[in-house]
Design an enzyme around this catalytic site. Sequence first.
Site, PDB file in Angstrom:
ATOM      1  N   LYS A  83       0.823  -1.214   0.000  1.00 58.52           N
ATOM      2  CA  LYS A  83       0.000   0.000   0.000  1.00 58.52           C
ATOM      3  C   LYS A  83       0.859   1.268   0.000  1.00 58.52           C
ATOM      4  O   LYS A  83       0.591   2.206  -0.741  1.00 58.52           O
ATOM      5  CB  LYS A  83      -0.938  -0.028   1.196  1.00 58.52           C
ATOM      6  N   THR A  85       4.027   1.448  -0.974  1.00 61.33           N
ATOM      7  CA  THR A  85       4.710   1.453  -2.261  1.00 61.33           C
ATOM      8  C   THR A  85       3.792   1.982  -3.360  1.00 61.33           C
ATOM      9  O   THR A  85       4.207   2.783  -4.205  1.00 61.33           O
ATOM     10  CB  THR A  85       5.187   0.029  -2.609  1.00 61.33           C
ATOM     11  N   ARG A 106       2.324   8.219   6.816  1.00 63.04           N
ATOM     12  CA  ARG A 106       2.635   8.177   8.241  1.00 63.04           C
ATOM     13  C   ARG A 106       4.120   7.883   8.442  1.00 63.04           C
ATOM     14  O   ARG A 106       4.772   7.302   7.580  1.00 63.04           O
ATOM     15  CB  ARG A 106       1.808   7.094   8.937  1.00 63.04           C
ATOM     16  N   LYS A 117       8.486  -5.892  10.293  1.00 59.58           N
ATOM     17  CA  LYS A 117       8.474  -5.355   8.937  1.00 59.58           C
ATOM     18  C   LYS A 117       9.833  -4.976   8.378  1.00 59.58           C
ATOM     19  O   LYS A 117      10.023  -4.986   7.166  1.00 59.58           O
ATOM     20  CB  LYS A 117       7.577  -4.100   8.884  1.00 59.58           C
ATOM     21  N   ALA A 285      -3.237   1.610  12.673  1.00 61.04           N
ATOM     22  CA  ALA A 285      -4.629   1.565  12.225  1.00 61.04           C
ATOM     23  C   ALA A 285      -5.432   0.461  12.888  1.00 61.04           C
ATOM     24  O   ALA A 285      -6.649   0.446  12.773  1.00 61.04           O
ATOM     25  CB  ALA A 285      -4.689   1.381  10.710  1.00 61.04           C
ATOM     26  N   PHE A 313      -3.422  -0.343   7.034  1.00 58.91           N
ATOM     27  CA  PHE A 313      -4.006  -1.681   6.926  1.00 58.91           C
ATOM     28  C   PHE A 313      -5.149  -1.707   5.907  1.00 58.91           C
ATOM     29  O   PHE A 313      -5.159  -0.944   4.951  1.00 58.91           O
ATOM     30  CB  PHE A 313      -4.429  -2.203   8.294  1.00 58.91           C
ATOM     31  N   PHE A 393       3.508  -8.332  -9.287  1.00 60.65           N
ATOM     32  CA  PHE A 393       4.729  -9.055  -8.941  1.00 60.65           C
ATOM     33  C   PHE A 393       5.217  -9.813 -10.183  1.00 60.65           C
ATOM     34  O   PHE A 393       4.409 -10.175 -11.045  1.00 60.65           O
ATOM     35  CB  PHE A 393       4.466 -10.048  -7.802  1.00 60.65           C
ATOM     36  N   TRP A 421       6.717  -0.706  -8.532  1.00 60.05           N
ATOM     37  CA  TRP A 421       7.821  -1.336  -7.801  1.00 60.05           C
ATOM     38  C   TRP A 421       9.014  -1.561  -8.734  1.00 60.05           C
ATOM     39  O   TRP A 421      10.162  -1.337  -8.347  1.00 60.05           O
ATOM     40  CB  TRP A 421       7.346  -2.660  -7.208  1.00 60.05           C
TER      41      TRP A 421
END
Length: 568
Positions: A83, A85, A106, A117, A285, A313, A393, A421
């Site tokens: 999200k 990215t 954020r 993470k 969140a 999230f 991907f 990406w």
Amino acid sequence: MAPLPAELPPPGTPDIEIARAVQPQSILLLAQQRFGLPADSLIPFGHYKAKLNMSHFQLKDPSSYGKLVLVTAITPTPAGEGKTTTSVGLNDGFNQLGLKSSVCLREPSLGPCFGMKGGAAGGGRAQVIPMEDINLHFNGDFHAITAAHNLLASILDNHIHWGSESGLDPRYVTWRRVMDLNDRALRNTIVGLGGAANGLPRETGFDITVASELMAILCMAENINDLKQRLGRIVVGRRRDHSPVTVSDLSAEGAMSILLKDALQPNLVQSLEHNPVFIHGGPFANIAHGCNSVMATRSALSLNDVVVTEAGFGADLGAEKFIDIKCRHSGLRPDAAVLVCTVRALKMQGGVPKSRLATPDLVALREGAVNLERHIRNLRQFGLTPVVSINRFPTDSEDEIAEIQAICHEYDVQAVPAEHWALGGAGATELAQAVLDQMALGKPDVQLLYPDDASLTDKIETIATRLYDAERVDYSPEAKQQLEEYEQLGFGHLPVCIAKTQYSFSANPKLRGAPSGHALPVREARLSAGAGFVVVICGDIMTMPGLPRHPAALDMGLSPEGDVYGLV
């Protein structure tokens, strides 16, 4: 608006190496070139980071704001949805199309950075830089919040030690302490041990800084005066007659505001493509409202044609709180919404283990797509028709991409593959154009899910039944009593902030897909009178997370040259 340099490492290279391959522009020069801001409108933190000097910056009238695009996602899985990215890539895509655009994000918390993470500044060729600085101690904001929160805790205990002039009953103190790390051993503690000179012994505990009411207040405050008023309204406990004791009763808001003065000002950095990025505030969140600050969003809207903002999230948590809490208090409304999904995540929602996600599986994809469909339906309850971003991907098959697009077509929703990406902004221009096309249809009539005058239990049950598809809400005796007391004290008009697992529409993280007919177990309610909402804690959710069996911190360190490694 410049494309990524051709000499960047190939996609798949660790994010930190890609980030280091791009030389950031001077943040003062970038702000002057892109926004026309003079140097005194910024407070530089080195060459590549700065805060907006809000005493020298004039916000526009809201009627002159740019368009606001909300980025949200399907329910998170260990496969990753991307999200942040996507938010960074979409912003770069808007700039590639010639629009003046910024993204509002954020700030990362040290807890998840060293826990699950690693880094949290985007990924691949859609990142924010300087990446290490953003992930670690970024401009000191979280430390200021931690210090101000714990200053109040120490003033409160000192107030009790010297006789509790306000009448605060030590048995009814609700204010805990915080730190910006995951530490399960501190969830419940006893302070004041060691004799009378060390204070009055009582039970308390620690939350993570991103769950602090001060974090939520920082993100909801409109200016320094609003900040001070919100600090004063914080309820820290009760008297014997159960009347609330506030920060104003302790005269602590002045000292707290001093520590938060600089942290209140939005931070400005840049993407790999040198597009401006506002990063400010970082409430979780699942245990807070999950949105960046109102001040950063307003600042960006005053300076841009389009502003991309991310809510944490899945849409059942971040997007709901963005609208029902942030939009309710600020008056802001999104002009469009982007719903991020991946082939991998949808297959995992359909029951495929992470080890087999690279294998094409249309059956599992269709089964998992019920999660995507639920989120589309939910966003429409707010009056938003999302554009679905398929964060692509390398292992995704053309048939799987086409299947997601066909499913979305059944709901009259456009689904666009995005390759930010791998390609940066150039890989998100189709997505950016789809969002512009959606906005060209007219401003959506964004609706709050419930009115202010509904009871707190009605608000909880509205969210549970309409968004989570729960059959009922089960309240613990403690939670039921707390909610009744908040109503009696005059706080029933506040919105609710549901704190539950991010991994399911239910309170059970193992129930993937789109579960229905379950019960939402409400364990506890906490009043955040300064932030302007009531936190509703459900199931096993913790406001102080623990570390996993193998924390990300164990794979991090410094090279002999002093470079950070392992922050991926």
